[in-house]
Scaffold this motif. Structure first.
Motif, PDB file in Angstrom:
ATOM      1  N   LEU A   1      -1.314   2.979  -6.969  1.00  0.00           N
ATOM      2  CA  LEU A   1      -2.065   2.640  -5.764  1.00  0.00           C
ATOM      3  C   LEU A   1      -1.135   2.108  -4.671  1.00  0.00           C
ATOM      4  O   LEU A   1      -1.252   2.487  -3.503  1.00  0.00           O
ATOM      5  N   SER A   2      -0.195   1.246  -5.056  1.00  0.00           N
ATOM      6  CA  SER A   2       0.700   0.662  -4.051  1.00  0.00           C
ATOM      7  C   SER A   2       1.662   1.706  -3.491  1.00  0.00           C
ATOM      8  O   SER A   2       1.989   1.681  -2.297  1.00  0.00           O
ATOM      9  N   ALA A   3       2.098   2.647  -4.322  1.00  0.00           N
ATOM     10  CA  ALA A   3       3.005   3.695  -3.844  1.00  0.00           C
ATOM     11  C   ALA A   3       2.284   4.642  -2.885  1.00  0.00           C
ATOM     12  O   ALA A   3       2.858   5.075  -1.879  1.00  0.00           O
ATOM     13  N   ILE A   4       1.021   4.967  -3.186  1.00  0.00           N
ATOM     14  CA  ILE A   4       0.227   5.795  -2.279  1.00  0.00           C
ATOM     15  C   ILE A   4       0.052   5.072  -0.943  1.00  0.00           C
ATOM     16  O   ILE A   4       0.211   5.661   0.130  1.00  0.00           O
ATOM     17  N   GLU A   5      -0.284   3.801  -1.015  1.00  0.00           N
ATOM     18  CA  GLU A   5      -0.472   2.996   0.197  1.00  0.00           C
ATOM     19  C   GLU A   5       0.791   2.991   1.051  1.00  0.00           C
ATOM     20  O   GLU A   5       0.734   3.166   2.279  1.00  0.00           O
ATOM     21  N   TYR A   6       1.939   2.810   0.421  1.00  0.00           N
ATOM     22  CA  TYR A   6       3.203   2.750   1.156  1.00  0.00           C
ATOM     23  C   TYR A   6       3.523   4.099   1.799  1.00  0.00           C
ATOM     24  O   TYR A   6       3.938   4.164   2.968  1.00  0.00           O
ATOM     25  N   ALA A   7       3.315   5.175   1.044  1.00  0.00           N
ATOM     26  CA  ALA A   7       3.628   6.508   1.568  1.00  0.00           C
ATOM     27  C   ALA A   7       2.786   6.851   2.787  1.00  0.00           C
ATOM     28  O   ALA A   7       3.290   7.413   3.769  1.00  0.00           O
ATOM     29  N   VAL A   8       1.498   6.510   2.734  1.00  0.00           N
ATOM     30  CA  VAL A   8       0.578   6.895   3.804  1.00  0.00           C
ATOM     31  C   VAL A   8       0.629   5.913   4.975  1.00  0.00           C
ATOM     32  O   VAL A   8       0.718   6.325   6.140  1.00  0.00           O
ATOM     33  N   LYS A   9       0.594   4.627   4.684  1.00  0.00           N
ATOM     34  CA  LYS A   9       0.471   3.640   5.759  1.00  0.00           C
ATOM     35  C   LYS A   9       1.807   3.200   6.350  1.00  0.00           C
ATOM     36  O   LYS A   9       1.882   2.856   7.530  1.00  0.00           O
ATOM     37  N   ALA A  10       2.866   3.204   5.534  1.00  0.00           N
ATOM     38  CA  ALA A  10       4.173   2.766   6.041  1.00  0.00           C
ATOM     39  C   ALA A  10       5.061   3.949   6.432  1.00  0.00           C
ATOM     40  O   ALA A  10       5.728   3.905   7.469  1.00  0.00           O
ATOM     41  N   LEU A  11       5.044   5.005   5.617  1.00  0.00           N
ATOM     42  CA  LEU A  11       5.918   6.144   5.884  1.00  0.00           C
ATOM     43  C   LEU A  11       5.231   7.251   6.676  1.00  0.00           C
ATOM     44  O   LEU A  11       5.889   8.163   7.172  1.00  0.00           O
ATOM     45  N   ASN A  12       3.900   7.165   6.778  1.00  0.00           N
ATOM     46  CA  ASN A  12       3.134   8.137   7.572  1.00  0.00           C
ATOM     47  C   ASN A  12       3.393   9.593   7.162  1.00  0.00           C
ATOM     48  O   ASN A  12       3.672  10.460   8.006  1.00  0.00           O
ATOM     49  N   VAL A  13       3.320   9.859   5.862  1.00  0.00           N
ATOM     50  CA  VAL A  13       3.514  11.227   5.400  1.00  0.00           C
ATOM     51  C   VAL A  13       2.444  12.138   5.994  1.00  0.00           C
ATOM     52  O   VAL A  13       1.341  11.697   6.329  1.00  0.00           O
TER      53      VAL A  13
END
Length: 212
Positions: A80-92
């Motif tokens: 869950l945290s990795a998905i959150e980081y990818a979408v919200k921080a890295l804007n994939v």
């Protein structure tokens, strides 16, 4: 162990040197275009399958390429945290859920209770995909072992795509057309990748003329 150390040396002397400028650029930041959610299976290598370079894929790997439904929690939640980081921080721009043939995790959904009791954390993790197992048994009660295997693996990919939309920030970006969600099925022995067509609800072979 020696093989691993030899690999490190070969990487530094060969691959690193071939992409030295790229690695220097990546030394301070990353901007991957795709979140790749795949199985931990040693035979599934995301960058090899997609022929991408370092910095292009943000990769999450776990047993049976599962996406837990979104929930507010204070637990330690790696996926869950990795998905959150990818979408919200890295804007994939894309999320790929990639299942594969001969998946031990999917096969374990049908394993005897005593077998699963020997791996309690795996058993708990697979509860997320129990709905897939139930649907297979309900809709394909007479399927032979081979058909059940590939149907489970493909249906599991589709379920994880649905689970992604339980994340509010993913659903919002997806509906706005700012984020693509793709489902792939990789056949290890042939190297073929099939992509899920949401309209036909079928997996289609990716070729050089394939249009998503």
């Amino acid at each position: 162990m020696e093989r691993l150390y030899q690999g490190i040396v070969r990487f530094r002397e060969s691959d690193y040197q071939s992409h030295k400028d790229l690695f220097k650029e990546l030394g301070q930041s990353q901007s991957p275009h795709t979140l790749f959610i795949g199985c931990s299976d040693s035979r599934v290598v995301p960058n090899l399958i997609t022929q991408t370079l370092p910095g292009e894929l943000f990769v999450i790997r776990n047993v049976a390429n599962i996406v837990p439904p979104y929930r507010d929690t204070n637990d330690y939640v790696a996926t869950l945290s990795a998905i959150e980081y990818a979408v919200k921080a890295l804007n994939v721009e894309n999320i790929v859920v990639c299942g594969h043939s001969n998946c031990g995790g999917c096969n374990a959904l049908f394993a005897p209770e005593e077998t699963l009791n020997a791996v309690p954390h795996v058993k708990k993790w697979l509860e997320i995909s129990h709905g897939v197992k139930e649907k297979i048994l309900r809709e394909y009660p007479d399927a032979d072992a081979q058909k059940r295997e590939w149907m489970t693996e493909q249906m599991n990919v589709v379920q994880q795509m649905k689970n992604l939309l339980s994340y509010p920030y993913i659903k919002e970006r997806y509906q706005e057309g700012k984020l693509s969600i793709l489902g792939w099925y990789y056949i290890i022995e042939t190297g073929e990748v099939f992509s899920y067509n949401k309209e036909s609800m079928e997996f289609e072979l990716v070729t050089d003329t394939f249009t998503p």
